[in-house]
Scaffold this active site. Sequence first.
Site, PDB file in Angstrom:
ATOM      1  N   GLY A  61       0.789  -1.229   0.000  1.00 36.62           N
ATOM      2  CA  GLY A  61       0.000   0.000   0.000  1.00 36.62           C
ATOM      3  C   GLY A  61       0.818   1.274   0.000  1.00 36.62           C
ATOM      4  O   GLY A  61       0.305   2.345   0.352  1.00 36.62           O
ATOM      5  N   SER A  62       2.081   1.203  -0.429  1.00 29.36           N
ATOM      6  CA  SER A  62       2.932   2.393  -0.342  1.00 29.36           C
ATOM      7  C   SER A  62       2.478   3.493  -1.298  1.00 29.36           C
ATOM      8  O   SER A  62       2.544   4.676  -0.947  1.00 29.36           O
ATOM      9  CB  SER A  62       4.406   2.041  -0.572  1.00 29.36           C
ATOM     10  OG  SER A  62       4.600   1.446  -1.830  1.00 29.36           O
ATOM     11  N   ARG A  67      10.815   0.277   4.879  1.00 31.38           N
ATOM     12  CA  ARG A  67      11.326   1.630   4.725  1.00 31.38           C
ATOM     13  C   ARG A  67      10.508   2.542   3.816  1.00 31.38           C
ATOM     14  O   ARG A  67      10.801   3.736   3.717  1.00 31.38           O
ATOM     15  CB  ARG A  67      12.781   1.588   4.266  1.00 31.38           C
ATOM     16  CG  ARG A  67      13.018   0.881   2.946  1.00 31.38           C
ATOM     17  CD  ARG A  67      14.509   0.687   2.683  1.00 31.38           C
ATOM     18  NE  ARG A  67      15.245   1.921   2.588  1.00 31.38           N
ATOM     19  CZ  ARG A  67      15.231   2.729   1.520  1.00 31.38           C
ATOM     20  NH1 ARG A  67      14.505   2.408   0.479  1.00 31.38           N
ATOM     21  NH2 ARG A  67      15.938   3.833   1.508  1.00 31.38           N
ATOM     22  N   THR A 105       7.299   3.847   3.900  1.00 30.50           N
ATOM     23  CA  THR A 105       6.625   4.949   4.578  1.00 30.50           C
ATOM     24  C   THR A 105       7.632   5.896   5.211  1.00 30.50           C
ATOM     25  O   THR A 105       7.539   7.114   5.080  1.00 30.50           O
ATOM     26  CB  THR A 105       5.686   4.394   5.669  1.00 30.50           C
ATOM     27  OG1 THR A 105       4.700   3.583   5.029  1.00 30.50           O
ATOM     28  CG2 THR A 105       5.007   5.499   6.442  1.00 30.50           C
ATOM     29  N   ALA A 139       5.357   8.954  11.268  1.00 25.70           N
ATOM     30  CA  ALA A 139       5.135   7.556  10.872  1.00 25.70           C
ATOM     31  C   ALA A 139       6.413   6.737  10.812  1.00 25.70           C
ATOM     32  O   ALA A 139       7.490   7.246  10.494  1.00 25.70           O
ATOM     33  CB  ALA A 139       4.434   7.509   9.518  1.00 25.70           C
ATOM     34  N   LYS A 140       6.260   5.443  11.140  1.00 24.14           N
ATOM     35  CA  LYS A 140       7.333   4.470  10.989  1.00 24.14           C
ATOM     36  C   LYS A 140       6.777   3.337  10.128  1.00 24.14           C
ATOM     37  O   LYS A 140       5.592   3.308   9.810  1.00 24.14           O
ATOM     38  CB  LYS A 140       7.749   3.934  12.352  1.00 24.14           C
ATOM     39  CG  LYS A 140       8.085   5.040  13.356  1.00 24.14           C
ATOM     40  CD  LYS A 140       8.678   4.500  14.635  1.00 24.14           C
ATOM     41  CE  LYS A 140       7.634   4.136  15.660  1.00 24.14           C
ATOM     42  NZ  LYS A 140       8.222   3.856  16.995  1.00 24.14           N
ATOM     43  N   GLY A 141       7.627   2.405   9.770  1.00 22.39           N
ATOM     44  CA  GLY A 141       7.185   1.307   8.910  1.00 22.39           C
ATOM     45  C   GLY A 141       6.356   0.284   9.668  1.00 22.39           C
ATOM     46  O   GLY A 141       6.401   0.203  10.892  1.00 22.39           O
ATOM     47  N   GLY A 170       5.741  -2.935   7.799  1.00 24.50           N
ATOM     48  CA  GLY A 170       5.743  -4.086   6.899  1.00 24.50           C
ATOM     49  C   GLY A 170       6.188  -5.376   7.543  1.00 24.50           C
ATOM     50  O   GLY A 170       5.605  -6.426   7.310  1.00 24.50           O
ATOM     51  N   GLU A 171       7.229  -5.333   8.356  1.00 24.22           N
ATOM     52  CA  GLU A 171       7.807  -6.573   8.880  1.00 24.22           C
ATOM     53  C   GLU A 171       7.551  -6.804  10.359  1.00 24.22           C
ATOM     54  O   GLU A 171       7.501  -7.942  10.810  1.00 24.22           O
ATOM     55  CB  GLU A 171       9.327  -6.557   8.664  1.00 24.22           C
ATOM     56  CG  GLU A 171       9.732  -6.526   7.220  1.00 24.22           C
ATOM     57  CD  GLU A 171      11.182  -6.097   7.072  1.00 24.22           C
ATOM     58  OE1 GLU A 171      12.018  -6.945   6.758  1.00 24.22           O
ATOM     59  OE2 GLU A 171      11.479  -4.902   7.280  1.00 24.22           O
TER      60      GLU A 171
END
Lengths: 156, 559
Positions: B271-272, B311, B313, B513-515, B517-518
């Site tokens: 969704g980036s 990375r 976002t 904001a931070k990521g 994804g993982e």
Amino acid sequence: MSMTFVLTINGSQRTITADGDKTLLSVLRDDVRLTGAKRGCNQGVCGACTISLDGMPVRSCLCLAANCSEQDVLTVEGLQNDRIGAALQGAFLKTGAVQCGFCTPGMLISARRLLTDQPQPTLDQIRLGLSGNLCRCSGYRKIVDAVRLASEVLAK
Amino acid sequence: MKLGIGLRVPRLEAEEKLNGRAQYIADLSRPGMLYAALLGSLHAHAKIKGYDLSAALAMPGVHTILTGADFPDGRMGAFIKDEHAIAKDKVRYLGEPVAVVAAQTEYQARAAAQAIVVDYEELPAILQPEDALRADAPIIHEDLDRYIKVFDTGGLLQMLFGSEQQIDEISRRLSIDPFELRRKNIMRDTDTWFGGGKVGSNGLAQCLDVLETASDWKHWASLPTRRGKKRRLGVAIAGHISGLLASGAIVRMLEDGTIILNTGATDIGQGSDTALAQMVCEVLQVPLDKVSVASPDTDGSPYNWGTTASRGTFSAGRSVVQASTEVKKRILEHASELFECAVDDVELRPGGKVGIKGVQQKELEFSEISRRAHWAKGGPIVGSHTWVYDQPTIDPKRAVAIGLPFPAYGGFTFAAVVVDVEVDEATGQVKVLRAWSAIDVGKAVNPSAVEGQIEGAFAQGMGFALAEEMVWDGARLANPTLMDYKVPTSWDVPYEITSVVIEAADPDGPFGAKGCGEIGINAVPAAIANAVTAATGVRYDHLPLKPERVLRGMLAATS
């Protein structure tokens, strides 16, 4: 050996000439250029190639195209003209059920059959009904929510 | 009026994906397009003595075949550049590409690849990391001096599977509640990462607090238990990096006042594209339908180190905000000239307009500003920005010592997971009934997309904990297909995954904001293992927790 046969694809009759060992998925993707159905595992496990054949969801990677002669094929590209299909598409959009989208076409076709058989499914019926379509990125929750939302919209 | 950050908007490309029009790589067709098929090595370690391509070249539809001999000695790799595109002189793993065929159809290409004859001289292979440490280990890479031990930053969930069970084991022996012990020891607020890394924000304590309440942790004993089953809760926590190295963004305003965003960040479903576009909307106060996102292209997109390390976002996002702010500045300058007033007196108004502060009537559309820029004054409006994460994090000497090719990581995210697990006493089958996953994402740019990431990460972590296993037959993977390698289905994953978004804003991140994804996957296997141990009294040190493994453990404990 090359064979000629007729398929009705999303409502239009198409005359297809293809080798007899060609799968329905290959004919749809390579010859008809409908690439909505995806080739995931190509061995009938993942469900990304699911299309509707005379109303039944089938793995198009496991069907020989010539065997489907004279049958009705419905793919994701034809869903917007289908009452249940269009409701599902709207609900998937609303609940955020689409991520990478690779499983989405197959999910929609399976969900359409589920709602045909069970217009008001329980959560567990939805979870069971979609269990032949793998999704690797959503955790399924929003997809289940989407099918439930579509059933509510269709009941109105 | 909310226009960007925090909006639950559908993904920009969701409709295309829903009607089958979205084009994935395998869906593309171009005039005169050929298909390529790779031939993989049959051996884990072997010398290539020669090739016989004659039969393959004579097959129908085949245009050309390339082998390592056709390539110069250029090597590639993310950090250590040691890999040839196509194996040259020797192969170093089973399946390493040794030749590539280009043919008219996919079928012809695959058939021709199988007709290639490669003359191998098999060499002793190394199949376990421990074997590589033996003094008499065969040399796989001849230029050994370039190899220093490098720890991958991935593999966090494997590490946490050990360490987070250890914490539970300590809490058991000290008779301290697992939540309490973690609370006493976690990093807080201004604590640094190991090695002295700067931590911009830390919402871990909040993750724990929220989950303790949400899961009703203290009252686990009152959970109803079915006959023949044991049921318990388990908890685990995690931290993860979010963003590092360089990114850039270009934001352009078109003649009609709409915006085109161009970054090197690739949307692979996380969704980036949508999140980055929402950042443009927030800065420029325009609705999402006024922003288009250009597909990343190495010819025309600004540098992006990679779509990896959570990375997008954080790293690309920061450039997007800065580039958009540049555009905003230009818009305000134009407006101040047109209004004949100071720049400080003009302001953006929601919906792509500019006005004079305190004056309601006079407004200019972005299209009017952009037309002026295109046709009369100043030139088309373009904002661009690039950056590289350069805050002091890991001790530079230490970075060199452990072989890190760069000195600094970016932000850090934190998470806690609680699972409600049922174990069948007769079969050892483990079922996850409910789950709670709290993640400190700094700021949820698109809460719906963040939930999707959290839920998906949970399902993947659950698969890793309970079912997924790569089975090796020597150097060969014995279960390389989805037929044998089972991933969780909608029937396996619980519907009740409760996502909790914690927002401890990181001053380095775009809008804090931070990521995400993982981070969501890391604590899941350990939380499930801790619940299984609580239920069975048996501590397991191997995954996956398949019924046979769990049952054997329970039987061994009772005998």
